[in-house]
Design a protein around this motif. Structure first.
Motif, PDB file in Angstrom:
ATOM      1  N   HIS A   1       7.695   4.398  -1.697  1.00 60.17           N
ATOM      2  CA  HIS A   1       8.453   5.139  -2.718  1.00 60.17           C
ATOM      3  C   HIS A   1       9.839   5.562  -2.217  1.00 60.17           C
ATOM      4  O   HIS A   1      10.677   5.967  -3.014  1.00 60.17           O
ATOM      5  CB  HIS A   1       7.648   6.353  -3.230  1.00 60.17           C
TER       6      HIS A   1
ATOM      7  N   ASN B   1       2.514  -1.506   6.506  1.00 58.60           N
ATOM      8  CA  ASN B   1       2.270  -2.550   5.512  1.00 58.60           C
ATOM      9  C   ASN B   1       2.386  -3.933   6.143  1.00 58.60           C
ATOM     10  O   ASN B   1       1.579  -4.812   5.861  1.00 58.60           O
ATOM     11  CB  ASN B   1       3.236  -2.416   4.329  1.00 58.60           C
TER      12      ASN B   1
ATOM     13  N   PHE C   1       0.861  -1.177   0.000  1.00 55.33           N
ATOM     14  CA  PHE C   1       0.000   0.000   0.000  1.00 55.33           C
ATOM     15  C   PHE C   1       0.902   1.233   0.000  1.00 55.33           C
ATOM     16  O   PHE C   1       1.655   1.439   0.958  1.00 55.33           O
ATOM     17  CB  PHE C   1      -0.912   0.007   1.226  1.00 55.33           C
ATOM     18  N   PRO C   2       0.842   2.062  -1.041  1.00 53.42           N
ATOM     19  CA  PRO C   2       1.792   3.180  -1.151  1.00 53.42           C
ATOM     20  C   PRO C   2       1.634   4.241  -0.076  1.00 53.42           C
ATOM     21  O   PRO C   2       2.574   4.977   0.208  1.00 53.42           O
ATOM     22  CB  PRO C   2       1.509   3.754  -2.543  1.00 53.42           C
ATOM     23  N   TRP C   3       0.469   4.338   0.567  1.00 59.21           N
ATOM     24  CA  TRP C   3       0.225   5.344   1.596  1.00 59.21           C
ATOM     25  C   TRP C   3       0.582   4.841   2.995  1.00 59.21           C
ATOM     26  O   TRP C   3       0.504   5.593   3.958  1.00 59.21           O
ATOM     27  CB  TRP C   3      -1.240   5.783   1.567  1.00 59.21           C
ATOM     28  N   ARG C   4       1.001   3.582   3.101  1.00 56.79           N
ATOM     29  CA  ARG C   4       1.363   3.018   4.401  1.00 56.79           C
ATOM     30  C   ARG C   4       2.876   2.876   4.506  1.00 56.79           C
ATOM     31  O   ARG C   4       3.535   2.489   3.550  1.00 56.79           O
ATOM     32  CB  ARG C   4       0.736   1.627   4.578  1.00 56.79           C
ATOM     33  N   THR C   5       3.395   3.127   5.691  1.00 56.05           N
ATOM     34  CA  THR C   5       4.819   2.928   5.929  1.00 56.05           C
ATOM     35  C   THR C   5       5.142   1.430   5.855  1.00 56.05           C
ATOM     36  O   THR C   5       4.237   0.586   5.821  1.00 56.05           O
ATOM     37  CB  THR C   5       5.214   3.436   7.329  1.00 56.05           C
TER      38      THR C   5
ATOM     39  N   LEU D   1       7.971   5.201   3.575  1.00 58.52           N
ATOM     40  CA  LEU D   1       6.921   4.839   2.624  1.00 58.52           C
ATOM     41  C   LEU D   1       7.544   4.035   1.479  1.00 58.52           C
ATOM     42  O   LEU D   1       8.751   4.154   1.225  1.00 58.52           O
ATOM     43  CB  LEU D   1       6.244   6.095   2.077  1.00 58.52           C
TER      44      LEU D   1
END
Length: 163
Positions: free
Chosen positions: A130, A93, A85-89, A128
């Protein structure tokens, strides 16, 4: 004794393409099994069936003697792609698979840190996706699958992105 995993005359087709044709197999509890074959030989399709992400065209897929009817917490899946999940650290995750269980928030965070440490990601808990390399993302995905201690761990080329 019932096999942990049983495939009974499993066939999976996609239109005119037959990915699996009449596959039967029993895998005992505690067995480590690797499927090796060329691209397009049905390895990922077989894992999708075991994970409950697809249904066979014919035949039966059983875990502990019970039909696989969909995804379940008894099976952990590590995909070729990270599926984070890109919005979760990284920590959040890993905690995701623990959220439906009996652990409280503090216990989930502690367990996530333990498994991130196991895969060599101590110090990256609050990053995150990214902000992580491809290999680091894959290690987060592996930690997530291991953290909730599934009975069966299905891995589809899980080390391809690792250095």
């Amino acid at each position: 004794m019932t096999a942990k995993i049983s495939l009974r005359s499993v066939t999976k087709t996609f239109g005119a393409l037959t990915a699996l044709d009449d596959v039967s197999l029993d895998i005992e509890d505690g067995t480590f099994l690797s499927l090796v074959g060329p691209s397009g030989s049905g390895k990922s399709t077989l894992l999708d069936l075991l994970g409950g992400l697809a249904k066979p065209t014919s035949g039966e897929v059983l875990i502990d003697g019970k039909p696989v009817t969909g995804p379940g917490l008894d099976r952990g899946v590590v995909f070729q792609q990270y599926a984070l999940f890109p919005w979760r650290t990284a920590r959040a995750n890993v905690e995701f698979g623990l959220e439906g269980g009996t652990l409280n928030k503090r216990q989930r965070a502690e367990r996530a840190r333990e498994f991130l440490d196991l895969v060599g990601l101590s110090g990256f808990e609050e990053h995150l996706p990214h902000e992580l390399s491809g290999g680091m993302k894959q290690r987060v995905a592996i930690a997530r699958s291991l953290a909730y201690d599934p009975d069966v761990l299905l891995m589809d080329e899980p080390y391809a992105a690792l250095d």
